[in-house]
Write a protein that holds these residues in place. Structure first.
Motif, mmCIF file in Angstrom:
data_model
loop_
_atom_site.group_PDB
_atom_site.id
_atom_site.type_symbol
_atom_site.label_atom_id
_atom_site.label_comp_id
_atom_site.label_asym_id
_atom_site.label_seq_id
_atom_site.Cartn_x
_atom_site.Cartn_y
_atom_site.Cartn_z
ATOM 1 N N LEU A 507 66.680 33.527 22.942
ATOM 2 C CA LEU A 507 65.241 33.432 22.672
ATOM 3 C C LEU A 507 64.449 33.360 23.972
ATOM 4 N N GLY A 508 64.998 32.672 24.972
ATOM 5 C CA GLY A 508 64.342 32.657 26.271
ATOM 6 C C GLY A 508 64.302 34.036 26.895
ATOM 7 N N LEU A 520 57.477 31.665 26.238
ATOM 8 C CA LEU A 520 58.445 30.761 26.855
ATOM 9 C C LEU A 520 58.041 29.309 26.637
ATOM 10 N N LYS A 521 56.761 29.019 26.881
ATOM 11 C CA LYS A 521 56.282 27.643 26.693
ATOM 12 C C LYS A 521 56.437 27.220 25.231
ATOM 13 N N PRO A 532 65.557 27.277 27.675
ATOM 14 C CA PRO A 532 65.218 28.689 27.473
ATOM 15 C C PRO A 532 64.858 29.422 28.759
ATOM 16 N N VAL A 533 64.398 28.686 29.787
ATOM 17 C CA VAL A 533 64.029 29.335 31.040
ATOM 18 C C VAL A 533 65.234 29.989 31.716
ATOM 19 N N LEU A 534 66.453 29.534 31.401
ATOM 20 C CA LEU A 534 67.652 30.125 31.994
ATOM 21 C C LEU A 534 67.856 31.572 31.540
ATOM 22 N N PRO A 539 65.199 38.869 32.610
ATOM 23 C CA PRO A 539 64.470 39.776 31.718
ATOM 24 C C PRO A 539 62.993 39.916 32.083
ATOM 25 N N TYR A 540 62.384 38.833 32.561
ATOM 26 C CA TYR A 540 60.967 38.914 32.955
ATOM 27 C C TYR A 540 60.787 39.893 34.112
#
Length: 559
Positions: A507-508, A520-521, A532-534, A539-540
């Motif tokens: 999902l992140g 993300l938030k 999720p930031v991992l 991808p960003y």
């Protein structure tokens, strides 16, 4: 009113600053849990002020857009090239699947509803919250062999479709991510994030506030009254308490303040300044002796600095390895990766470009920085030579074109600025001695650059905005919903069944592929976890490149 209109028409620079002020003010407005944001705020402000028929030279728009794209590339460059390594393959593949899906679905929906090229580009940009696509698509439309009037009409349709589908895309994506996606995966977000935390750190995130407090270091003074410690050296004292991770910063011996060395011997009634984690200070130091308030002893300089990891011998190693290498003299406060704070423990693997925020004596920080990377001395100077050369070289690269299936594709000068930003950002992460852009300056290039570009798009589209919206009709809402959600449904099942990704990381990664910081938030809040930031950073980085490149592609496909 007439005189005010005339002033803005004769001095368009005033209209630009008014648009920025009004747009940023609108951006702070929240509707329920949805925040309008700077991009949409400045677009609305530009459209409103644009009703006064303000003419701003188009070169202004391009300059600010290039600043923004270079800054974007600079931020994500280290993680993008790190992501090309083998262990990032699942995240890269997921991003490609989602981004290609959104391009094809936007093209198909646009053909179905009979949209023109400008509307199709605006639909794709808005549904996936990628305003850079408007810029690269505009440059491509300007090169089409059509009349200037038709070019203006197509370009002015883009912000109309963008504004509607941005609202639809952002809100529906957050709802899908936090409510629908967990049901499709058959998971409870909080329980799944606790499982992941247990796997990665050996701890759960039941009480994130307490966990955060235990990572926060504090300093106290203790008088040695227990005979057990008398006669030991500072080094022996720290080693006997290695499970508590204590660091002796300074001491008072025979009423004198001294800076102890590892071989300094501890006497009875010496007062030690001990640095330790909050929980240790509260619960585990009573065996040493009573805590004392010695203001003079506790007043000593302590540096708070950033170290960027560049040494290949450190990159790929864990924090545990780093601690053994540099001893106990430094406190690690947090780690940021691509300007996002990441959770960490002793087993966290460090990557090139990671920024370690550390506290300790300056001499120890300098020693650690020399061996592991680069010490950011918090200079406010920006390397303009680096930025100017990067955007120039990127523009030249962007002028190159290739033909694929009869479609001529070019990155445009702005797309080239993004690519060169990636390269220059990566180079800076390896050799930070040049190419410094302080975070405050980067914020200006990133936020003000994009906001100015979008505001100018709104100013140009203002006079035809209402008529364009009527021409598109209700179908643009349905189109925005389909383009925003269907690619992520595809990505969700692809990530789960083909790539076998952990649900929280998946999902992140979807928020990263959709370049959605809002998403993300939202998923971090819904899962009560930072994990999720991992899945977000790689991808960003790739998502920004692909979606920016889709501007010329969607124009070529629709033409």
């Amino acid at each position: 009113m007439t005189s005010f209109t005339k002033i803005l028409q004769e001095h368009p620079e005033l209209a630009v600053f008014l648009t920025l002020a009004f747009g940023f003010a609108l951006g702070h407005i929240k509707i329920g849990t949805f925040k309008i944001g700077v991009v949409l705020g400045t677009l609305f402000a530009g459209v409103l002020i644009g009703q006064l028929d303000i003419q701003v030279p188009s070169i202004v728009k391009v300059i600010f857009f290039d600043f923004f794209l270079f800054a974007t590339g600079y931020k994500v460059g280290p993680q993008f090239f790190q992501g090309l390594k083998k262990n990032a393959f699942p995240q890269l593949m997921l991003t490609v699947v989602i981004c290609v899906s959104c391009l094809l679905i936007a093209f198909g929906v646009s053909r179905l509803f009979g949209y023109d090229t400008g509307t199709a580009a605006g639909l794709l940009a808005g549904a996936f919250s990628e305003s850079t696509l408007i810029g690269t698509a505009s440059e491509t439309i300007n090169k089409l062999p059509i009349s200037e009037i038709e070019k203006a009409r197509l370009i002015n349709h883009m912000p109309v479709a963008y504004s509607v589908t941005y609202l639809i895309g952002a809100t529906s994506f957050v709802f899908f991510l936090t409510t629908i996606a967990p049901k499709l995966l058959g998971i409870n977000l909080i329980e799944e994030s606790e499982k992941l935390s247990e796997t990665l750190t050996g701890e759960t995130e039941h009480e994130p506030g307490i966990q955060s407090a235990y990572q926060r270091w504090i300093i106290r003074a203790y008088q040695i009254t227990n005979e057990k410690w008398v006669g030991l050296t500072i080094s022996e004292f720290e080693k006997k308490n290695k499970d508590l991770r204590l660091v002796i910063q300074r001491m008072r011996h025979n009423q004198e303040l001294i800076e102890p060395s590892p071989k300094t011997i501890i006497d009875k009634d010496d007062v030690l300044v001990i640095m330790a984690q909050h929980g240790i200070i509260l619960n585990s130091l009573s065996h040493i002796g009573p805590e004392v308030l010695d203001e003079e002893l506790l007043k000593f300089p302590l540096a708070h600095m950033d170290i960027t990891i560049t040494n290949k011998d450190i990159a790929g190693k864990t924090i545990r390895h780093l601690r053994k290498r540099f001893g106990n003299g430094l406190m690690l406060d947090k780690i940021t990766r691509e300007y996002q704070e990441i959770p960490f423990n002793l087993n966290t693997v460090l990557l090139r470009g990671d920024v370690l925020k550390v506290t300790g004596k300056m001499v120890l920080i300098e020693k650690a920085a020399k061996e592991s990377g680069y010490l950011d001395r918090l200079s406010s100077a920006t390397d303009i030579v680096f930025i100017g050369l990067g955007i120039f070289l990127g523009g030249l690269f962007g002028l190159l074109s290739v033909t694929v299936f009869g479609i001529s594709i070019t990155l445009t000068t702005s797309g080239g600025a993004l690519v060169m930003g990636l390269i220059f950002g990566w180079l800076h992460s390896r050799t930070p001695v040049f190419g410094s852009i302080p975070e405050a300056a980067l914020w200006i290039f990133d936020n003000v650059g994009l906001a100015t570009f979008i505001g100018l798009v709104g100013l140009a589209a203002g006079p035809t905005f209402i008529s364009g919206l009527k021409e598109m009709g209700f179908s643009i809402i349905l189109a925005g919903l389909v383009v925003a959600i269907v690619p992520h449904i595809i990505g969700l099942y692809f990530g789960k069944y083909v790539l076998k990704m952990n649900p929280i990381i998946l999902l992140g990664a979807q928020t990263g592929a959709g370049t959605s910081t809002i998403g993300l938030k939202a998923i971090q809040d819904a899962s009560a976890s930072k994990f999720p930031v991992l899945g977000y950073t790689i991808p960003y980085a790739l998502g920004n490149i692909l979606l920016t490149a889709w501007g010329p592609v969607i124009v070529s496909m629709m033409s």
